[in-house]
Design an enzyme around this catalytic site. Structure first.
Site, PDB file in Angstrom:
ATOM      1  N   ASP A   1      46.257  42.136  42.203  1.00 36.70           N
ATOM      2  CA  ASP A   1      44.993  41.652  41.648  1.00 36.70           C
ATOM      3  C   ASP A   1      43.810  42.166  42.469  1.00 36.70           C
ATOM      4  O   ASP A   1      43.746  41.990  43.688  1.00 36.70           O
ATOM      5  CB  ASP A   1      44.991  40.122  41.633  1.00 36.70           C
ATOM      6  CG  ASP A   1      43.717  39.552  41.061  1.00 36.70           C
ATOM      7  OD1 ASP A   1      43.632  39.434  39.831  1.00 36.70           O
ATOM      8  OD2 ASP A   1      42.798  39.252  41.851  1.00 36.70           O
TER       9      ASP A   1
ATOM     10  N   HIS B   1      41.928  43.003  37.154  1.00 36.54           N
ATOM     11  CA  HIS B   1      41.503  41.607  37.210  1.00 36.54           C
ATOM     12  C   HIS B   1      40.977  41.227  35.835  1.00 36.54           C
ATOM     13  O   HIS B   1      40.217  41.969  35.223  1.00 36.54           O
ATOM     14  CB  HIS B   1      40.397  41.443  38.265  1.00 36.54           C
ATOM     15  CG  HIS B   1      40.032  40.028  38.577  1.00 36.54           C
ATOM     16  ND1 HIS B   1      40.907  39.134  39.179  1.00 36.54           N
ATOM     17  CD2 HIS B   1      38.874  39.342  38.393  1.00 36.54           C
ATOM     18  CE1 HIS B   1      40.298  37.977  39.364  1.00 36.54           C
ATOM     19  NE2 HIS B   1      39.074  38.073  38.885  1.00 36.54           N
TER      20      HIS B   1
ATOM     21  N   SER C   1      40.345  34.262  36.126  1.00 35.88           N
ATOM     22  CA  SER C   1      39.971  34.147  37.538  1.00 35.88           C
ATOM     23  C   SER C   1      39.827  32.671  37.923  1.00 35.88           C
ATOM     24  O   SER C   1      40.781  31.909  37.760  1.00 35.88           O
ATOM     25  CB  SER C   1      38.697  34.945  37.805  1.00 35.88           C
ATOM     26  OG  SER C   1      38.507  35.160  39.182  1.00 35.88           O
TER      27      SER C   1
END
Length: 419
Positions: free
Chosen positions: A297, A364, A201
């Site tokens: 995502d 994710h 991330s």
């Protein structure tokens, strides 16, 4: 196809049996989706057999304050390290923690009261799973490496180098990166024969921003590569026709004065905010890199494509919470987003040294979670799990340029569903 459900009430212990996890309600701010996923993982750890989890203590970098390398609130930065053994004794894996960004003075001040802005609020021990696991049956290629998780407490993907005295905010991500690397080099990383910089991330973005710098720290004989997991943030149009993520990134760049820290190759022809977007950076990176990303995502769906600020009526909320509730036009919107992502990585993929694993999932951070990294029912592309694909690429066993067919063809996904 597996779904991971995020909600307060439910027995999470069924995860490994039924692959359904229930934890926290997602809110509207940019970090709440991250929080929901983090809480999901924390609840999973709490209900797992503790004797089977590798729990690694937090180490604070004691000399950091004298160099101005501090978290947003001025506390010491830290990391978790588990030493390598056997053939991995001189191999190093550095994982940069993610956790969104702060894009205004106000939310940077709030961030100081959380683990993402202060080591006072960080967990004193963390479970190492997925790419950080020390078990060969969970992490076949990196289980015996020196594995490090560098905690994230600066709010700008380890990039800033300024301060706001009036609000007592220290934007020192670049210095944190530097002192952490210095400490790890002194602990043996300077003798590494193999090294991998990874991140998820906001940490995945950081691994892109710091990839070539990381290679520059190590001897020329060291095999160095970088992995960005869920870090391919797209400069995309949201459901209202606006640019929600661009607006957020512009705030991060402005509030932390990142202009001078960004790639000069990029800023010579693009504005600073554009140079915080990976799509404008990945093709110029000289060090071999692997992009691991879900085509849909989950964070970008909720916080970039259809955030509450762009979805005033809430008509997208059922769809962004659970893709099975999307209508055909909403799915087409996501398909257009996927097409843009695939186009963005074309020149990156043309390099023989780079690797790709873009699966058509609503997910994710797939390298951090055991169920998506390497497990009996993990997501696969071309018959390989994420762990096997990354390993094939890192050790040059096989070229990996895996791009999934569009949703809903992939039945191996572990999709996130928020309720």
């Amino acid at each position: 196809m597996t779904s991971v459900v995020v909600q307060f009430a439910a027995a999470i212990s069924c995860l490994w049996l039924c692959s359904v996890v229930c934890v926290a309600q997602s809110g509207s701010s940019s970090s709440n989706t991250e929080d929901a996923i983090w809480l999901m993982e924390s609840k999973l750890m709490a209900t797992s057999n503790s004797s089977q989890l590798l729990m690694v203590p937090l180490t604070l970098i004691q000399g950091a304050a004298s160099k101005g390398a501090v978290c947003l609130d001025g506390t010491l930065p830290g990391y978790h390290i588990h030493r390598g053994f056997g053939s991995g004794a001189n191999r190093w894996l550095i994982q940069l923690e993610g956790g969104g960004w702060c894009n205004t003075r106000r939310n940077c001040v709030f961030r100081k009261t959380t683990r993402r802005g202060s080591s006072n609020h960080m967990e004193k021990v963390l479970a190492f799973t997925g790419i950080l696991s020390n078990k060969a049956n969970e992490n076949p290629d990196f289980f015996n490496w020196n594995r490090v998780k560098l905690r994230y407490c600066d709010g700008a993907s380890f990039t800033g180098d300024s301060e706001d005295q009036s609000s007592q905010l220290y934007y020192r991500g670049q210095r944190i990166w530097q002192v952490a690397m210095e400490e790890l080099l002194s602990k043996g990383m300077q003798k590494a024969d193999q090294a991998l910089l990874s991140g998820c991330s906001a940490g995945g973005l950081a691994s892109i921003l710091h990839c070539d710098k990381f290679k520059g720290l190590l001897p020329g004989t060291t095999k160095v590569k970088c992995l960005s997991d869920a870090g391919l943030f797209m400069d995309a149009v949201d459901v209202s026709g606006g640019h929600s993520l661009r607006n957020m990134f512009q705030g991060v760049v402005t509030v932390q004065n990142l202009q001078k820290e960004l790639s000069t190759t990029c800023t010579k022809h693009l504005d600073p905010t554009s140079c915080f977007f990976p799509q404008n950076l990945v093709s110029e990176i000289k060090t071999p890199m692997f992009l691991l990303n879900a085509a849909y995502d989950a964070w970008q769906v909720q916080e970039s494509l259809a955030p509450p600020s762009a979805d005033r009526t809430g008509s997208w909320k059922p769809c962004t919470s659970d893709h099975s509730r999307c209508n055909s036009s909403q799915i087409q919107f996501f398909q257009d987003f996927r097409s843009k992502m695939v186009n963005v990585v074309k020149s990156f993929s043309a390099s023989t040294q780079n690797g790709l694993f873009i699966n058509s999932c609503f997910a994710h951070c797939q390298s951090e979670r055991q169920d998506t990294w390497f497990a009996p029912d993990s997501p696969k592309l071309n018959g390989k799990t994420v762990a096997e694909s990354v390993g094939d690429w890192y050790f040059d066993r096989k070229a990996v340029k895996a791009i999934d067919c569009p949703y809903p063809c992939d039945k191996t996904c572990h999709n996130l569903i928020f309720k």
